[in-house]
Design a protein around this motif. Structure first.
Motif, short mmCIF file in Angstrom:
data_model
loop_
_atom_site.label_atom_id
_atom_site.label_comp_id
_atom_site.label_asym_id
_atom_site.label_seq_id
_atom_site.Cartn_x
_atom_site.Cartn_y
_atom_site.Cartn_z
N ILE A 202 -50.52 -2.51 -33.71
CA ILE A 202 -49.53 -1.46 -33.99
C ILE A 202 -49.48 -0.47 -32.83
CG2 ILE A 202 -49.10 0.60 -35.41
CD1 ILE A 202 -48.18 -1.82 -36.86
N ASN A 203 -50.64 -0.06 -32.33
CA ASN A 203 -50.68 0.88 -31.21
C ASN A 203 -50.03 0.30 -29.97
OD1 ASN A 203 -51.96 2.87 -32.69
ND2 ASN A 203 -54.02 2.22 -32.10
N ARG A 204 -50.25 -0.99 -29.71
CA ARG A 204 -49.65 -1.64 -28.56
C ARG A 204 -48.13 -1.69 -28.69
NH1 ARG A 204 -53.15 -1.55 -24.34
NH2 ARG A 204 -55.23 -2.10 -25.07
N ILE A 205 -47.66 -1.99 -29.89
CA ILE A 205 -46.21 -2.03 -30.13
C ILE A 205 -45.60 -0.66 -29.88
CG2 ILE A 205 -44.44 -2.28 -31.92
CD1 ILE A 205 -46.27 -4.46 -33.16
N ARG A 206 -46.24 0.37 -30.39
CA ARG A 206 -45.73 1.74 -30.20
C ARG A 206 -45.65 2.11 -28.73
NH1 ARG A 206 -49.34 4.52 -34.97
NH2 ARG A 206 -47.85 4.24 -36.69
N LYS A 208 -44.98 0.29 -26.36
CA LYS A 208 -43.91 -0.44 -25.70
C LYS A 208 -42.51 -0.06 -26.19
CE LYS A 208 -46.92 -4.37 -24.73
NZ LYS A 208 -47.20 -5.80 -24.94
N ILE A 209 -42.38 0.28 -27.48
CA ILE A 209 -41.02 0.50 -27.99
C ILE A 209 -40.69 1.95 -28.28
CG2 ILE A 209 -41.09 -1.80 -29.06
CD1 ILE A 209 -41.08 -0.32 -31.81
N GLU A 210 -41.70 2.80 -28.42
CA GLU A 210 -41.45 4.18 -28.81
C GLU A 210 -41.33 5.09 -27.59
OE1 GLU A 210 -40.82 4.98 -31.81
OE2 GLU A 210 -41.82 3.56 -33.14
N THR A 211 -40.43 6.05 -27.67
CA THR A 211 -40.32 7.05 -26.62
C THR A 211 -41.57 7.93 -26.56
OG1 THR A 211 -37.92 7.09 -26.88
CG2 THR A 211 -38.92 8.97 -25.74
N ASN A 217 -40.81 6.90 -33.88
CA ASN A 217 -39.60 6.92 -34.70
C ASN A 217 -39.50 5.71 -35.62
OD1 ASN A 217 -38.43 9.31 -33.63
ND2 ASN A 217 -37.79 8.19 -31.80
N HIS A 218 -39.98 4.55 -35.13
CA HIS A 218 -39.79 3.31 -35.88
C HIS A 218 -41.04 2.86 -36.64
CE1 HIS A 218 -35.76 2.75 -34.41
NE2 HIS A 218 -36.16 2.70 -33.14
N VAL A 219 -42.12 2.58 -35.91
CA VAL A 219 -43.33 2.05 -36.54
C VAL A 219 -44.21 3.22 -36.95
CG1 VAL A 219 -45.30 0.51 -36.30
CG2 VAL A 219 -43.15 -0.02 -35.14
N GLN A 220 -44.10 3.58 -38.21
CA GLN A 220 -44.71 4.81 -38.70
C GLN A 220 -45.94 4.53 -39.56
OE1 GLN A 220 -41.57 6.89 -40.77
NE2 GLN A 220 -40.55 7.50 -38.86
#
Length: 231
Positions: A202-206, A208-211, A217-220
Motif C-alpha cells: 500500500i505504501n509503495r502504491i501511494r 507512485k500514484i499519490e501527489t 486522495n485515493h488509497v486511504q
C-alpha cells in the motif's frame, strides 16, 4: 512440472525445502552462491524462486533488484525474524512474498502454490467482462488489458502485486477491506502469511500514484478497519 530455484547457502535447509517440494510434484534446483543463483534465475528456466537474503558473493536484496529488471516470475523471500528491514526492501523492489524461518513444510507448500497460482492467473489474462478497458479516476488511469497505470498520462512503473492490489481496490471503490482480506484476495492465502506485506505494498502504491503519499486522495486508511479506494 513447475520448476523452482532455491538460492540458499545453508544446504541442510535447502535440502529440506527441496524434499517437500519434490514430494509435492515440483522440480527443484539448489544454488548456494548469490552470483550463481542470479545467473540461474535469469536463465528463464524457472517458475518461482525461493530466495534466502543472506548469501555469499551477492545478497538477496541485490538479486531481487537484478531479477526484476528482466523477469516477473514470483520471488518468495526466506528470512529470519530479525530481518524486517530487509523484508521491506525486498518487497519494495518487487519480491512477491516472504516466509520467516523456522516455517512448517505445510506453510512452505501453501505459499509456493498460492504465489504460482496468482502468477498463472496474471499470465492467463482471464477476461473481466464487467470491467472496462480503462478505469479512470481524476489524474489516475488504469489500463486493464495492458496492466499499465498512468498518472497525468505518464506511465508509472508498477510491479505485479502492486498492480493486483491497486486494481482490486479501484474496482471495488469506497469498500473497506482489512489487511487480512486483501492478503487473502491478492496472495491467495488465508491460513498463512503476514498481512504486514499488504501495508508495505500500500505504501509503495501511494508513493507512485499519490501527489502527497502522507495524505492520499485515493488509497486511504480507515483507522482500525483497513483500506479503501476513494474515487
Amino acid at each position: 512440472m513447475k520448476r523452482i530455484l532455491i538460492i540458499e547457502d545453508d544446504y541442510a535447509i535447502a535440502e529440506i525445502e527441496k524434499d517437500f517440494l519434490v514430494i509435492n510434484g515440483y522440480e527443484v534446483v539448489i544454488v548456494e552462491d548469490g552470483k550463481k543463483g542470479l545467473e540461474n534465475a535469469l536463465s528463464g528456466k524457472y517458475d518461482l524462486i525461493l530466495l534466502d537474503l543472506m548469501l555469499p558473493n551477492m545478497d538477496g536484496i541485490e538479486i531481487i533488484r537484478r531479477i526484476r529488471d528482466q523477469l516477473n516470475i514470483p520471488i518468495l523471500m526466506v528470512t529470519a525474524k530479525t530481518e524486517d528491514i530487509d523484508k521491506i526492501k525486498g518487497l519494495g523492489l518487487g519480491a512477491d512474498d516472504y516466509i520467516t524461518k523456522p516455517f512448517s513444510p505445510t506453510e512452505l507448500i501453501a505459499r509456493v502454490k498460492a504465489n504460482l497460482a496468482q502468477y498463472e492467473r496474471m499470465l492467463s489474462g482471464e477476461p473481466q467482462l464487467s470491467i472496462p478497458k480503462d478505469i479512470a479516476y481524476g489524474r489516475l488511469r488504469i489500463n486493464t488489458q495492458s496492466r499499465r497505470v498512468y498518472k497525468d498520462n505518464e506511465e508509472i512503473f508498477i510491479k505485479n502485486k502492486e498492480y493486483e492490489l491497486l486494481y482490486f481496490l479501484a474496482t471495488n471503490p469506497e469498500t473497506v477491506f482489512t489487511r487480512e482480506e486483501l492478503y487473502t484476495r491478492i496472495w491467495g492465502l488465508d491460513a498463512y502469511g503476514d498481512s504486514r506485506t499488504v501495508s508495505v505494498h500500500i505504501n509503495r502504491i501511494r508513493e507512485k500514484i499519490e501527489t502527497d503519499p502522507s495524505n492520499p486522495n485515493h488509497v486511504q486508511t480507515v483507522w482500525g478497519a483497513g483500506y479503501r479506494f476513494q474515487p
